[in-house]
Design a protein around this motif. Sequence first.
Motif, PDB file in Angstrom:
ATOM      1  N   LYS B  23     -19.683 -13.120  -7.652  1.00  0.00           N
ATOM      2  CA  LYS B  23     -20.911 -13.201  -8.448  1.00  0.00           C
ATOM      3  C   LYS B  23     -21.420 -14.646  -8.483  1.00  0.00           C
ATOM      4  O   LYS B  23     -22.617 -14.906  -8.342  1.00  0.00           O
ATOM      5  N   GLU B  24     -20.483 -15.532  -8.669  1.00  0.00           N
ATOM      6  CA  GLU B  24     -20.826 -16.949  -8.726  1.00  0.00           C
ATOM      7  C   GLU B  24     -21.470 -17.404  -7.418  1.00  0.00           C
ATOM      8  O   GLU B  24     -22.507 -18.063  -7.390  1.00  0.00           O
ATOM      9  N   LYS B  25     -20.828 -17.002  -6.356  1.00  0.00           N
ATOM     10  CA  LYS B  25     -21.317 -17.366  -5.027  1.00  0.00           C
ATOM     11  C   LYS B  25     -22.729 -16.804  -4.805  1.00  0.00           C
ATOM     12  O   LYS B  25     -23.628 -17.494  -4.318  1.00  0.00           O
ATOM     13  N   LEU B  26     -22.913 -15.556  -5.217  1.00  0.00           N
ATOM     14  CA  LEU B  26     -24.207 -14.908  -5.033  1.00  0.00           C
ATOM     15  C   LEU B  26     -25.285 -15.577  -5.878  1.00  0.00           C
ATOM     16  O   LEU B  26     -26.392 -15.848  -5.393  1.00  0.00           O
ATOM     17  N   ASP B  27     -24.954 -15.839  -7.122  1.00  0.00           N
ATOM     18  CA  ASP B  27     -25.922 -16.483  -8.011  1.00  0.00           C
ATOM     19  C   ASP B  27     -26.405 -17.803  -7.435  1.00  0.00           C
ATOM     20  O   ASP B  27     -27.608 -18.111  -7.462  1.00  0.00           O
ATOM     21  N   ALA B  28     -25.444 -18.567  -6.919  1.00  0.00           N
ATOM     22  CA  ALA B  28     -25.799 -19.853  -6.323  1.00  0.00           C
ATOM     23  C   ALA B  28     -26.776 -19.651  -5.164  1.00  0.00           C
ATOM     24  O   ALA B  28     -27.764 -20.373  -5.024  1.00  0.00           O
ATOM     25  N   HIS B  29     -26.504 -18.614  -4.369  1.00  0.00           N
ATOM     26  CA  HIS B  29     -27.376 -18.349  -3.228  1.00  0.00           C
ATOM     27  C   HIS B  29     -28.763 -17.869  -3.676  1.00  0.00           C
ATOM     28  O   HIS B  29     -29.792 -18.314  -3.168  1.00  0.00           O
ATOM     29  N   LEU B  30     -28.777 -16.997  -4.625  1.00  0.00           N
ATOM     30  CA  LEU B  30     -30.042 -16.438  -5.093  1.00  0.00           C
ATOM     31  C   LEU B  30     -30.968 -17.517  -5.653  1.00  0.00           C
ATOM     32  O   LEU B  30     -32.193 -17.443  -5.499  1.00  0.00           O
ATOM     33  N   SER B  31     -30.377 -18.521  -6.270  1.00  0.00           N
ATOM     34  CA  SER B  31     -31.190 -19.558  -6.883  1.00  0.00           C
ATOM     35  C   SER B  31     -31.952 -20.382  -5.835  1.00  0.00           C
ATOM     36  O   SER B  31     -32.965 -21.000  -6.134  1.00  0.00           O
ATOM     37  N   ARG B  32     -31.473 -20.334  -4.606  1.00  0.00           N
ATOM     38  CA  ARG B  32     -32.206 -21.114  -3.600  1.00  0.00           C
ATOM     39  C   ARG B  32     -32.723 -20.238  -2.461  1.00  0.00           C
ATOM     40  O   ARG B  32     -33.235 -20.731  -1.460  1.00  0.00           O
ATOM     41  N   CYS B  33     -32.587 -18.948  -2.568  1.00  0.00           N
ATOM     42  CA  CYS B  33     -33.108 -18.049  -1.536  1.00  0.00           C
ATOM     43  C   CYS B  33     -33.990 -16.967  -2.150  1.00  0.00           C
ATOM     44  O   CYS B  33     -33.516 -15.934  -2.594  1.00  0.00           O
ATOM     45  N   PRO B  34     -35.297 -17.235  -2.247  1.00  0.00           N
ATOM     46  CA  PRO B  34     -36.213 -16.278  -2.873  1.00  0.00           C
ATOM     47  C   PRO B  34     -36.214 -14.933  -2.148  1.00  0.00           C
ATOM     48  O   PRO B  34     -36.431 -13.890  -2.760  1.00  0.00           O
ATOM     49  N   GLU B  35     -35.927 -14.950  -0.874  1.00  0.00           N
ATOM     50  CA  GLU B  35     -35.900 -13.713  -0.107  1.00  0.00           C
ATOM     51  C   GLU B  35     -34.844 -12.752  -0.649  1.00  0.00           C
ATOM     52  O   GLU B  35     -35.090 -11.574  -0.875  1.00  0.00           O
ATOM     53  N   CYS B  36     -33.673 -13.316  -0.835  1.00  0.00           N
ATOM     54  CA  CYS B  36     -32.578 -12.492  -1.354  1.00  0.00           C
ATOM     55  C   CYS B  36     -32.819 -12.092  -2.805  1.00  0.00           C
ATOM     56  O   CYS B  36     -32.465 -10.997  -3.234  1.00  0.00           O
ATOM     57  N   ALA B  37     -33.445 -13.015  -3.551  1.00  0.00           N
ATOM     58  CA  ALA B  37     -33.750 -12.687  -4.944  1.00  0.00           C
ATOM     59  C   ALA B  37     -34.716 -11.507  -4.999  1.00  0.00           C
ATOM     60  O   ALA B  37     -34.573 -10.599  -5.826  1.00  0.00           O
TER      61      ALA B  37
END
Lengths: 202, 308
Positions: B23-37
């Motif tokens: 979850k932590e890893k994903l959250d970090a990614h989502l915060s800088r990848c609007p596509e994935c968000a």
Amino acid sequence: MDTRLQGIIDRVLSGEANAFGTLVSENQNKVYALAMRMVRNEQDALDLSQEAFIRAYRSLGQYRGESSFSVWLYRLTQNICLDFLRKKKKQNVISFVYTDEDSEQTEFEAADTSLSPETLFEQSETRRAVAEGLSRLSEEHRRILVLREIDGYSYEEIAEMLSLELGTVKSRIARARLALRSELRKSGGVPDRYAADERKGV
Amino acid sequence: MEHFEYELLISCLLDGEITPQEKEKLDAHLSRCPECAALLEELRADGEELRALSPEPPKALLEGVMREIVPEKQEKKKAKILSFRYIAAAAAAVAVIICAAAVLPMLRNRDSDKSSATPEAYYMSTATSGASGAARKAAAEDAPMNMAASGGVSYAGDMATDSAGASLYAAMAEPEAAADNMEAAGVGSVSAVTGGTSAEEAKPAAASESGTDSVSSASSTESTPGASQRDVKEEPDIPDTGARRFRIYIFMSPSDGLPEGAERLEGFGGDAEKYFVVPLDTARELESRGFEAVLSEDGEDAGLIVIR
């Protein structure tokens, strides 16, 4: 088997039939949804779901927790529906015959997983688009997505049902989701939220 | 990390099957990848639509199940009674066993049919009149229809069935004792099917409700409870229009598992689909689990009586 479930089963087996109601309430969505997919008729689905629970009640003593309870119920319901479909098929044709157990299995397995948006769900346009998108997925993707999203089985339960590794279940569900999404984008009859979306399908 | 790995995590997140580390890893990614968000939100919305496709089970489901099982457990013995649908069929089944058992030694000793020695089934031969054959047939054909109406079966009838059901087992072991039980239960009239005695008197309660009607009327004879079984036994001139064979099937639901030596039959039609011919001992064991019994003529044009 978790202790809560074990507790309920013990109570039922010790004569507290009312405790079985908990198990019905918790599993009726799954059982009924499966029956609906298989027989595609509300009345039959209701009857068969009831039969499944009643049979589960009567053979509860034989449930030893080798499989998860909802998977056990799933299989039981599936068998009951298969019997029903088999019988329906034979109606007016043969009245007395010996049949091989497995001879028609494959055919009805297919019936189990096919959704029929037109007849089953008269829903909103969006919902129908989703149902249709689902029906265009590969058998593999549709089946797992139905078990997960519509029925609500856990990864572990699905792994058991489909005899898959947990990792395979995870990635297949993810791929099925992405496949549905791109299916919905393609179809045109998609929810509005996709219309302005310029991004490439994944 | 490959892009699919994030998509995988998004999927796991939606299913609540994600570890804190993931979850932590994903959250970090989502915060800088609007596509994935955006993907997360789309997939979440798709999921909601999918779940909405799940048909809502009617309230009748739970109610129906509880109605069926609660009395069963609370009044064990009575529940079984109430679940018997074919009162007359039960009576007929018992009567046929009794009659067959009684008549066999005297009339059918010459019948050396191999199959009558079938070990796994309770298999009998007996002689019956043409009329009674037709009667059984009528009863069999009526069975599915009676089933529909069986919800309204009277309690008195159900009580009688219980006695008959209990007698069914007794009948297998002790024909005469069972005959006595049957008389007590007021189901003696069915013996007219095979007996051919013709005292036209009191019609037992059990006979008035369902399948027995056709049995009795088709055979056009009704014995009094008192006149039944022993008369059959002493009746020397049962019309011998050819042997009819019967099998008593005691069967259980497939979910109970198939006992060893059980023979599976399918496709009888009617409400019950599966039949397991099991050894008598097994059948007795099954009694505690709520047995169902089937009486069927053996042969191509099989008549069928189902007791549920």
